[in-house]
Design an enzyme around this catalytic site. Sequence first.
Site, mmCIF file in Angstrom:
data_model
loop_
_atom_site.group_PDB
_atom_site.id
_atom_site.type_symbol
_atom_site.label_atom_id
_atom_site.label_comp_id
_atom_site.label_asym_id
_atom_site.label_seq_id
_atom_site.Cartn_x
_atom_site.Cartn_y
_atom_site.Cartn_z
ATOM 1 N N GLU A 131 6.857 -10.767 -22.613
ATOM 2 C CA GLU A 131 6.733 -9.520 -22.348
ATOM 3 C C GLU A 131 5.407 -8.658 -22.988
ATOM 4 O OE1 GLU A 131 7.382 -8.414 -19.672
ATOM 5 O OE2 GLU A 131 7.103 -5.707 -19.974
ATOM 6 N N ARG A 170 0.738 2.574 -5.665
ATOM 7 C CA ARG A 170 0.637 1.095 -4.582
ATOM 8 C C ARG A 170 -0.460 0.672 -4.598
ATOM 9 N NH1 ARG A 170 5.677 1.354 -2.900
ATOM 10 N NH2 ARG A 170 5.603 -0.261 -1.187
ATOM 11 N N LYS A 204 1.945 -1.554 -8.056
ATOM 12 C CA LYS A 204 3.368 -1.221 -8.682
ATOM 13 C C LYS A 204 4.364 -1.904 -8.065
ATOM 14 C CE LYS A 204 6.209 0.500 -11.733
ATOM 15 N NZ LYS A 204 6.006 0.690 -12.815
ATOM 16 N N TRP A 241 -3.920 -1.912 -0.940
ATOM 17 C CA TRP A 241 -4.023 -2.877 -2.187
ATOM 18 C C TRP A 241 -4.253 -4.121 -0.990
ATOM 19 C CZ3 TRP A 241 -1.014 -7.393 -3.049
ATOM 20 C CH2 TRP A 241 -1.073 -7.943 -3.638
ATOM 21 N N CYS A 286 0.502 -1.277 0.045
ATOM 22 C CA CYS A 286 0.131 -0.416 -0.003
ATOM 23 C C CYS A 286 0.690 1.640 -0.479
ATOM 24 C CB CYS A 286 -0.805 -0.078 1.170
ATOM 25 S SG CYS A 286 -1.607 -1.593 1.197
ATOM 26 N N LYS A 318 2.166 -7.552 -21.196
ATOM 27 C CA LYS A 318 1.600 -5.725 -20.830
ATOM 28 C C LYS A 318 0.390 -5.744 -21.522
ATOM 29 C CE LYS A 318 4.230 -4.581 -19.420
ATOM 30 N NZ LYS A 318 4.899 -4.901 -18.744
ATOM 31 N N HIS A 368 3.949 -27.433 -30.290
ATOM 32 C CA HIS A 368 3.173 -28.354 -29.540
ATOM 33 C C HIS A 368 2.177 -29.041 -28.687
ATOM 34 C CE1 HIS A 368 7.220 -29.970 -30.138
ATOM 35 N NE2 HIS A 368 7.695 -28.869 -30.126
ATOM 36 N N ASN A 393 1.837 -0.835 5.694
ATOM 37 C CA ASN A 393 2.163 -1.536 4.377
ATOM 38 C C ASN A 393 2.731 -2.379 4.790
ATOM 39 O OD1 ASN A 393 2.545 -2.230 1.669
ATOM 40 N ND2 ASN A 393 3.862 -0.948 2.111
HETATM 41 C C1 F6R Z 1 4.532 -5.583 -14.800
HETATM 42 C C2 F6R Z 1 5.031 -5.618 -13.758
HETATM 43 C C3 F6R Z 1 5.477 -6.197 -12.338
HETATM 44 C C4 F6R Z 1 7.025 -6.008 -12.079
HETATM 45 C C5 F6R Z 1 7.593 -7.496 -10.811
HETATM 46 C C6 F6R Z 1 8.323 -7.277 -10.385
HETATM 47 O O1 F6R Z 1 3.995 -5.037 -15.677
HETATM 48 O O2 F6R Z 1 5.556 -4.578 -13.673
HETATM 49 O O3 F6R Z 1 6.009 -7.975 -13.336
HETATM 50 O O4 F6R Z 1 7.555 -6.407 -13.099
HETATM 51 O O5 F6R Z 1 5.564 -7.465 -10.213
HETATM 52 O O6 F6R Z 1 8.502 -5.801 -10.489
HETATM 53 P P1 F6R Z 1 9.688 -5.680 -9.584
HETATM 54 O O7 F6R Z 1 10.714 -5.139 -10.825
HETATM 55 O O8 F6R Z 1 9.766 -4.078 -8.469
HETATM 56 O O9 F6R Z 1 10.783 -6.371 -8.952
#
Ligand code: F6R
Length: 600
Positions: free
Chosen positions: A473, A30, A595, A77, A2, A477, A496, A103
């Site tokens: 990736e 967050r 995030k 969160w 959070c 996304k 496969h 948090n």
């Molecule tokens: C996807 C994303 C998450 C982070 C993952 C790891 O867009 O942002 O998959 O990559 O939660 O986060 P970090 O890099 O902060 O360890």
Amino acid sequence: MCGIIGYAGGGRNQEVLDVLLTGLSGLEYRGYDSAGIALADEAVSVYKREGELENLEALLKETDVPSTPVGIGHTRWSTHGPPSDRNAHPHTDDGATVAVVHNGIIENYERLREELSELGCTFESDTDTEVVPHLIRHYVDEGLDEEGAFRKAVSKLEGSYAIAAVFRGSETIYATRQDSPLVLGLGEGGNYLASDVPAFIQYTDRVIYLEDGQFAVLTDDEITVTDGDGQVLEPPVKRIEWDAEDAGKSGYDHYMLKEINEQPRSLRQCLRGRVDELEGDVTTEELDELPEPARVQFVACGTSYHAALYGELTLRERGVKAQTFMASEYDRASVPIDDETLVIGVTQSGETADTLRALRQAERAGATTLAVTNVVGSSASRECDYTMYIRAGPEIGVAATKTFASQQTALTLLADAIRDAEHRELLGALRDLPDHVQSILDGSNAREIAAEYENAGAYFFIGRGYNYPVALEGALKMKEITYKHAEGFAAGELKHGPLALVTEETPIFAVVTGDDERATKTIGNVKEVEARGAPVVAVTDGQSDVERYADHVLSVPETHDRVGPILANVQLQLVSYWLANRLDRSIDKPRNLAKSVTVE
Ligand code: F6R
């Protein structure tokens, strides 16, 4: 994971409320299940609402909010209890003598809750956090002063936490942390605390990163930091090198689009001073003392995991034994970890609980640890033996974009610090990388492709070698910001099993850069999906003839085979962004996500 904000601002005016709301908007990435604040003066007044910050702002507009000298705020969160007004922070004891924001996760909360209930405390929420204000109050009732009661309550907690508390009739904030970030801001006429710097960067750039187990006491004119025994410490004050402008949207509709467009700049920053193309040298001073390892293990999650897969390939190409693990699975990996092992945690935030846990496991086993991170002063950077910063600047959009490109680039440079290789051409390509990204941004047709395939049933992404992590990736996304079904596959794996999913309704994004054997084989896979009627979008530098088999092309400039995939990813970022935009999704704050994932 959070967001916490706190401000001790002295005079009784609107300022505290403004600082808290500004802080919460800088922290919404967050968590955005609910938001709340507690203002402390002769009484503790709590305002909170389920949903995004605007719901709380609407409530405050129609309320006669008192002016107070001190306050704390929270954006949530959810972990314990669904998003609701009731479960929103701050939480208080009976009678609201103390309010707390938290948090992390309190693992022993059920037992504490039972004990406190037996003592007569009433619980209003389903959260683990609510035990904290009751516990503090219990120790106040036993005769301890505010700080003593706060410390004693914290000593009873097991788990991870960053906690801040304010008391009725007091102008002080008490805070501490264990495995969750907390940073203090030193202002003129007021002091701040927050989970992350963007919360208060517009007020001050002088910060102290609180360490695990430390306590902070904030008033308007003083911050005191102590260790677990109450010894006063003198932690270093650091200056943040970016400003509020960097953390704002700068006229873009979304942080994500801004951050995609910032990539030329963030890549320049990542490369600055590290590449001497004329001499053919890479300089990474921070890694000068790094011992040559017998083996390398990457640990990472999500997008960072994809970057780590890319990093693994760069090392293997140089003959280094390298493996990549999802950080959350590392404890079951059964691989040798010893003093000849280098464990690299790739983590944008430097706070991801799974990654930190894996790094700690590695450290206990005697490995050398290295953080590749974006956040100066983050837990990963503080705990690891070595840190390499990717220097992408603040990333606020929940979906990682510019940090992925900077991770790939930093890992390319890092490979050099581990084992030298002849790479003059690669360095030339890295020099051109920011300009190449700019040319993609200037001329991309991703928006039209997004419109063309808006109604598809599912989206598949394929690639080989360095383009395999890019395919993964691209799909991640797509799913996280459009909520559409998307999968990334190693191109050769398609036949496969996944091929059964391929129909006329499932566009295939084929990432094909270079013209080597891998490209030829991927083109073979493209023909397979084409034969099943699937539309094909080729992401290509034009070196191979994949365009002949594609319905659409997303072009990237021709460059070194290590760098082409970094460029291809930019096109895929744009497709996801524009598709999510058409679907009117919450692009910067996708549902259910946050995030910084500070729970396991
Ligand atoms: C996807 C994303 C998450 C982070 C993952 C790891 O867009 O942002 O998959 O990559 O939660 O986060 P970090 O890099 O902060 O360890």
